[in-house]
Design a protein around this motif. Structure first.
Motif, PDB file in Angstrom:
ATOM      1  N   GLU A 191       0.798  -1.228   0.000  1.00  0.00           N
ATOM      2  CA  GLU A 191       0.000   0.000   0.000  1.00  0.00           C
ATOM      3  C   GLU A 191       0.828   1.274   0.000  1.00  0.00           C
ATOM      4  O   GLU A 191       0.287   2.382  -0.154  1.00  0.00           O
ATOM      5  N   VAL A 194       0.407   4.492  -2.294  1.00  0.00           N
ATOM      6  CA  VAL A 194      -0.720   5.432  -2.242  1.00  0.00           C
ATOM      7  C   VAL A 194      -0.214   6.873  -2.314  1.00  0.00           C
ATOM      8  O   VAL A 194      -0.901   7.764  -2.824  1.00  0.00           O
ATOM      9  N   PHE A 226      -7.336   2.850  -7.007  1.00  0.00           N
ATOM     10  CA  PHE A 226      -7.067   2.824  -5.565  1.00  0.00           C
ATOM     11  C   PHE A 226      -8.321   2.463  -4.770  1.00  0.00           C
ATOM     12  O   PHE A 226      -8.268   1.652  -3.836  1.00  0.00           O
TER      13      PHE A 226
END
Length: 687
Positions: A191, A194, A226
């Protein structure tokens, strides 16, 4: 203008530097969480067949479904499964692939900034890529295979940004589609990327003069990707209810902060520590856990220095934002990259880690490279030869270039030497416990490693026992609420024939288990056995009500019956555990246990079938290879026995018992050369 030929040479130079600086990790083994991600992960061991499970499960469900962290990173685990399909458990192949991915990332950093700067800053993109390539703080990401998640995430993100930049300039739709797809792969790796939802728009605005309205429209597919990722991630998590590992202060010391001042003072300390490690990568360690990170107040001098540093960065950005300053871009890149792990807005599992600053470190490399570059002279017709000639003939630029070269070599040497610590578990723990002598996790890992060594290699007892005792004593002083360490400490004390202290340790463990009622017995069960108590009664009345993982209890009871030669009772409990165990690690353990049971019961053929099942899971275990060798020897299949004893010896060359088996087998086979060879080794080990 940089010629096409020099671009190719520069890319090859970057690859060469990456391969050279990490050339000493090819033969490294598995460390830290590599067990969870690779060696004991059932999904990985299915190869291609495990991909469906990987993409519909949490990060480590292939290791243990009952307890797992809130992470969904299927691309990373899938990469290990694909490797396993072709190479099985081969750490050399995995480390070589990591180096290749890292070299690819560094080349694309060079190409991306070469495209962005449009020949305005010749050699600066190369300098950025080289400083990034050699920075010592990246050793954890490259050397620790589990950290491939960070490596893949940034690699896919940078290539995605490169293709998006190309689309903006050329309007080739396929590059836009490719950029969106690569960004999805980046998120599915980890992640961390991001932050590129902010970095990419800022890049287009700052260097390509694209209007914000147009940027917003072009970013919509990335945002949609996303959001889809978050939905899929939430769906995967929803299948498991609350079966997640609870984060305690042992993993994240921030949880010990009792007020606003302590919480934010410690967060500032962590942010300052990241800056220190980037500028001066000294005392690198895998351990940034309990007793490594101090809890400090908001007005502590370390918190004040950190806050001052970040305020200076913010002021520098504010004053120079409109000038298209490369250092401003690098500073903003760093702040956006570190924000996710700053604990400011989003709570994070670990307090800090070198791998967590991997993406943000690119911002540091951009700024520091531009700082050096601003003191150098770049010729009007730039070539490598003219660049060095011009800069070494003028005092100001010569000093700057000399300092840069010194820093380059200092970083390179530090990286190369730090790589050596990641050779294997024992080397890493022994190295980092020196760096962090009062660290809970470093002492814990080292103590557990010595504990396993004592159980698997009795021949080294005299050497290992004092070390194990030292670190277990230290860990119980540092973190007395770490229950499992009391149990293991009791075991080690039994090995030292210190029954009185062992009894105190086991009683301590039992007291704490009865209080918390959340973890199973191992060593403390042995204490009960030492008191000659009835296993059946203890199991029914005391253990079951407070033990949630009955399969482990069944195994422990079975082992104790095995040790006391009650084979029928041992078989009952071990078979029960065999049916209940699911993970690769559990299956390896129980197959080996049942093999030992049948071997002790003079049933080598039955024992062999279980040992071979354990071997399929972990062919690199000297214990399992040795047990298979014993079975074949008892079945009078000496050539097969020699093969497995040889493998066991290659995996543990200090095991005198294995060497003795090889001596006996080759003597019976009439192979005088190998008999004499292993006899000499046996005599040397027996001195």
């Amino acid at each position: 203008m940089i010629s096409r030929k020099e671009k190719i040479y520069s890319s090859l130079l970057i690859c060469f530097i990456c391969c050279l600086i990490y050339s000493n990790i090819h033969n490294h083994g598995y460390v830290l969480d590599d067990d969870l991600s690779i060696t004991h992960n059932t999904f990985v061991h299915k190869g291609f067949a495990g991909l469906k499970d990987i993409f519909t499960s949490r990060l480590w469900d292939g290791y243990n479904v009952e307890t797992n962290i809130k992470a969904y990173r299927p691309i990373t685990i899938a990469s290990f499964a694909i490797e396993y399909q072709f190479f099985k458990l081969n750490p050399k192949a995995s480390h070589t692939i990591n180096i290749g991915i890292y070299a690819l990332l560094c080349v694309f950093i060079y190409i991306t900034f070469l495209t962005l700067f449009k020949n305005k800053y010749p050699f600066l993109p190369l300098l950025i890529a080289l400083i990034f390539a050699i920075h010592p703080i990246h050793t954890e990401v490259v050397c620790n295979l589990k950290s491939r998640d960070e490596l893949l995430s940034l690699t896919f993100a940078v290539i995605a940004m490169y293709n998006w930049i190309q689309f903006i300039e050329t309007k080739r739709l396929w590059q836009y589609i490719l950029a969106v797809f690569l960004y999805l792969l980046s998120l599915l790796s980890k992640e961390t990327s991001v932050c590129f939802l902010a970095i990419m728009p800022f890049t287009a605005y700052y260097f390509l003069n694209v209007k914000w309205k147009k940027i917003s429209i072009q970013m919509l597919p990335f945002i949609l990707v996303f959001l889809c990722f978050l939905v899929v991630r939430a769906w995967v998590f929803s299948k498991y209810g609350d079966k997640f590992v609870a984060i305690t202060h042992l993993q994240n010391p921030l949880l010990l902060a009792t007020n606003f001042s302590e919480a934010n003072g410690t967060k500032l300390y962590l942010l300052g520590k990241y800056l220190q490690l980037l500028f001066i990568p000294y005392n690198l360690t895998f351990s940034y856990f309990y007793n490594d990170i101090p809890i400090i107040k908001l007005f502590h001098w370390q918190a004040i220095i950190s806050l001052s540093a970040y305020l200076m960065i913010a002021y520098f950005i504010w004053r120079n934002f409109s000038k298209q300053n490369i250092a401003v871009y690098g500073a903003l890149f760093y702040l956006l990259g570190i924000f996710l792990f700053s604990h400011i807005a989003i709570p994070f599992g670990n307090a800090m880690g070198e791998r967590l600053v991997f993406t943000a470190s690119l911002g540091y490399c951009i700024s520091i490279s531009y700082l050096f570059y601003s003191f150098l002279n770049v010729p009007s017709l730039p070539t490598f030869k003219s660049f060095f000639k011009l800069n070494f003939t003028q005092s100001k630029s010569a000093i700057a270039l000399s300092i840069l070269i010194i820093c380059f070599f200092a970083y390179s040497i530090k990286t190369y030497s730090r790589n050596l610590a990641w050779k294997d578990k024992l080397t890493l723990y022994k190295t980092d416990v020196i760096t962090s002598p009062n660290s809970h996790i470093a002492n814990r890992h080292l103590a557990r490693t010595y504990y396993v060594e004592l159980k698997q290699n009795p021949a080294r007892k005299q050497e290992v026992l004092p070390l194990a005792l030292h670190h277990f004593q230290k860990i119980t002083e540092i973190a007395p609420d770490d229950i499992a360490m009391w149990e293991m400490y009791g075991w080690v004390l039994l090995e030292n024939n210190d029954m009185k202290k062992a009894e105190l340790c086991f009683k301590e463990a039992i007291t704490r288990y009865n209080h918390q009622k959340n973890i199973g017995f191992t060593g403390s069960v042995n204490y009960i056995e030492q008191q000659n108590l009835d296993w059946e009664r203890i199991y029914q009345t005391s253990l079951c009500p407070i033990y949630p993982h009955i399969s482990y209890l069944h195994r422990q009871i079975g082992i104790n019956y095995l040790l006391t030669k009650h084979y029928n009772e041992a078989l009952t409990y071990l078979q029960s555990a065999y049916k209940e165990f699911n993970t690769v690690k559990e299956k390896e353990m129980i197959n080996n246990d049942l093999g030992i049971l049948y071997l002790n019961g003079q049933k080598p053929q039955e024992a062999l079938s279980f040992f071979l099942q354990a071997y399929q899971i972990n062919p690199n275990s000297s214990l399992i290879n040795g047990n298979i060798g014993i079975c074949y020897a008892q079945l009078d299949k000496l050539p097969e026995s020699a093969v497995y004893f040889t493998q066991a010896y290659q995996q543990d060359r200090a095991n005198i018992q294995i060497v003795n088996y090889l001596v006996q087998v080759y003597k019976k086979l009439g192979d005088s050369a190998k008999y004499q060879y292993y006899l000499q080794i046996y005599q040397q080990l027996n001195k």
